[in-house]
Design a protein around this motif. Structure first.
Motif, short mmCIF file in Angstrom:
data_model
loop_
_atom_site.label_atom_id
_atom_site.label_comp_id
_atom_site.label_asym_id
_atom_site.label_seq_id
_atom_site.Cartn_x
_atom_site.Cartn_y
_atom_site.Cartn_z
N PHE A 293 1.20 -13.67 -10.42
CA PHE A 293 0.16 -12.77 -10.92
C PHE A 293 0.21 -11.49 -10.10
O PHE A 293 0.45 -11.51 -8.88
N ARG A 294 -0.05 -10.35 -10.79
CA ARG A 294 -0.01 -9.06 -10.11
C ARG A 294 -1.27 -8.27 -10.44
O ARG A 294 -1.71 -8.21 -11.59
N VAL A 295 -1.83 -7.65 -9.39
CA VAL A 295 -2.90 -6.67 -9.54
C VAL A 295 -2.36 -5.33 -9.06
O VAL A 295 -1.93 -5.21 -7.91
N HIS A 296 -2.38 -4.34 -9.94
CA HIS A 296 -1.84 -3.03 -9.61
C HIS A 296 -2.93 -1.99 -9.82
O HIS A 296 -3.46 -1.85 -10.92
N ALA A 297 -3.28 -1.28 -8.76
CA ALA A 297 -4.34 -0.28 -8.82
C ALA A 297 -3.80 1.08 -8.40
O ALA A 297 -3.00 1.17 -7.45
N GLU A 298 -4.23 2.11 -9.11
CA GLU A 298 -3.93 3.49 -8.74
C GLU A 298 -5.25 4.23 -8.59
O GLU A 298 -6.03 4.31 -9.54
N LEU A 299 -5.48 4.78 -7.40
CA LEU A 299 -6.73 5.48 -7.10
C LEU A 299 -6.41 6.92 -6.75
O LEU A 299 -5.62 7.18 -5.85
N PRO A 300 -7.04 7.88 -7.45
CA PRO A 300 -6.84 9.29 -7.07
C PRO A 300 -7.59 9.60 -5.79
O PRO A 300 -8.76 9.19 -5.61
N ILE B 290 0.87 -1.18 0.00
CA ILE B 290 0.00 0.00 0.00
C ILE B 290 0.90 1.23 0.00
O ILE B 290 1.67 1.44 0.95
N GLY B 291 0.82 2.01 -1.07
CA GLY B 291 1.66 3.20 -1.19
C GLY B 291 0.84 4.46 -1.13
O GLY B 291 -0.10 4.65 -1.92
N TYR B 292 1.16 5.33 -0.18
CA TYR B 292 0.48 6.63 -0.04
C TYR B 292 1.34 7.70 -0.71
O TYR B 292 2.53 7.85 -0.39
N ALA B 293 0.74 8.44 -1.61
CA ALA B 293 1.43 9.56 -2.27
C ALA B 293 0.46 10.73 -2.32
O ALA B 293 -0.74 10.59 -2.02
N THR B 294 0.98 11.88 -2.70
CA THR B 294 0.13 13.07 -2.74
C THR B 294 -0.96 12.89 -3.81
O THR B 294 -0.66 12.78 -5.00
N ARG C 219 -2.78 10.37 -4.44
CA ARG C 219 -2.86 9.06 -5.09
C ARG C 219 -2.61 7.95 -4.08
O ARG C 219 -1.76 8.08 -3.20
N LEU C 220 -3.37 6.87 -4.25
CA LEU C 220 -3.15 5.66 -3.47
C LEU C 220 -2.76 4.55 -4.42
O LEU C 220 -3.44 4.29 -5.42
N ASP C 221 -1.62 3.91 -4.13
CA ASP C 221 -1.09 2.86 -5.00
C ASP C 221 -1.23 1.51 -4.29
O ASP C 221 -0.74 1.34 -3.16
#
Length: 418
Positions: free
Chosen positions: A404-411, A351-355, A357-359
């Motif tokens: 297998f990889r699931v990669h999501a980017e949420l604003p 879980i990556g927190y950025a300005t 955006r959530l990764d």
């Protein structure tokens, strides 16, 4: 409180039958009446009767003020009444009616009867034709009447009654032309307004349909995510319990305990979704799940034999409810897919927190088992729909090593936690 009492209570003591007041499904009476007016399903008796009385009485007064014209006799009365009679059908058959009333008015003028209210029937026929979209027919009928009037008023008046009639003054022709233009302009305005009403109704219906579709998709996603995850856990634990029932009863008991907990949680979440259907607009009885409940999700996965490693990068922030729910469901669905479709017993959640955006990244080592466990392939579709609803993206693909990889980017617009 019985059914009748509940119905009375809901409507303020009035004993409406089931379904509400008589106009509940068609809008207020005046709205329904206006719709029937435009659609032609109701004959315009009242307005036509008022017009007929006005034409009959007004023509009598016009005859007194135009002594040179023919008196209003029985034939004149028949012609005057025939126009309003035709106008009863103006909503269903606007084109024949506008030509019919124009022909009757022309015949009335050819017979030498006085000018006046007879032209009101033509105005109403023209108005109805234009409003219902038959503007060229209305213009043609008015043109026919106008040409006949010019022919009679300036060339044939010597051969038609009344005797000794003179040519119509051009100033009177100008006044008549202004009257015709005013009628056509008002009719065009009414037509435009009717089209606007129709467009607004269509837009409201489309918006309502969109809201219904979006709500249906939301509920379908919620039910899929809840049931797919919980039933996958139950399925795995049931298999463990059956395998160990004789050889290791204690471990089988643990599996049954996990099944009970998973089914209870699933029932609670399904009940929460169904409550929103029964009482729309009410606040949910329990808060929607979010990333704060990730430890419970990891514990459930551990009950199936899957080890989940969770890492967090960046400064943790409080997420908006919609993004928090979507992030939890994406992780839940990804772990469910690992349990159902992968031979790996380890999954990694980052879980990556950025300005702004959530990764999210969920990996497993594979390999794929090739089994679907009764699934319908809606998991990835649901994840993409959740991400797209927030303006985010989802990427899901196999890794070079077979995982297998699931990669999501949420604003998001996070609020810093204290």
């Amino acid at each position: 409180m019985d059914e009748e009492q509940r119905t009375r209570h809901h409507h303020g003591g009035r004993p409406w039958t089931r379904g509400g007041p008589p106009w509940a499904h068609g809008g207020p009476p005046w709205v329904r009446y206006r719709q029937e007016w435009w659609d032609g399903t109701r004959l315009p008796w009242r307005s036509t009767l008022v017009l007929a009385v006005f034409v009959m009485v007004g023509s009598g007064f016009a005859a007194r003020n135009q002594p040179g014209r023919e008196p209003v006799d029985a034939l004149a009365r028949v012609l005057l009444l025939a126009g309003p009679a035709l106008l009863l059908l103006r909503r269903k058959y606007p084109v024949p009616v506008v030509f019919g009333v124009s022909a009757l008015a022309l015949g009335y003028l050819l017979a030498g009867y006085p000018y006046g209210p007879v032209l009101a029937t033509v105005a109403v026929g023209v108005f109805s034709a234009v409003v219902t979209g038959h503007r060229y027919a209305a213009w043609g009928a008015v043109g026919m009447l106008w040409a006949g009037h010019l022919l009679v008023g300036h060339w044939l008046y010597e051969y038609l009654p009344p005797a000794g009639d003179r040519a119509v003054a051009w100033g009177q022709e100008l006044a008549s032309a202004m009257f015709v233009v005013a009628v056509l302009a008002l009719a065009e305005l009414a037509r435009v307004r009717k089209e606007q009403w129709a467009k607004e109704r269509a837009e409201r219906a489309a918006a309502q349909q969109r809201r219904t579709d979006e709500e249906r998709l939301r509920i379908a996603r919620e039910l899929h995510d809840v049931l797919a995850h919980s039933i996958s856990v139950i399925n795995v634990q049931a298999g463990v319990g059956l395998t160990l029932l004789d050889s290791d009863p204690e471990q089988a008991r643990t599996a049954l305990t996990t099944i009970k907990a998973a089914s209870k949680e699933a029932l609670g979440e399904v009940r929460q979704v169904l409550d929103t259907l029964r009482t729309p607009g009410d606040a949910p009885r329990a808060p929607a799940p979010g990333l704060d409940q990730l430890p419970e999700l990891v514990q459930q996965a551990a009950g199936t034999g899957l080890t989940v490693e969770v890492t967090t990068e960046g400064r943790k922030a409080a997420l908006p409810p919609g993004a928090d729910l979507a992030a939890f469901r994406i992780v839940q669905e990804a772990l469910t897919n690992v349990v159902r479709h992968s031979g790996s017993r380890t999954a990694r959640v980052r879980i990556g927190y950025a300005t702004g955006r959530l990764d999210l990244r969920i990996d497993d080592d594979g390999p794929a088992t090739g089994t679907h466990e009764g699934g319908a392939g809606r998991g990835l579709v649901g994840m993409r729909e959740r991400a797209a609803a927030l303006g985010g993206t989802i990427e899901a693909d196999t890794l070079p090593d077979g995982g297998f990889r699931v990669h999501a980017e949420l604003p998001i617009e996070p609020k810093e936690t204290p």
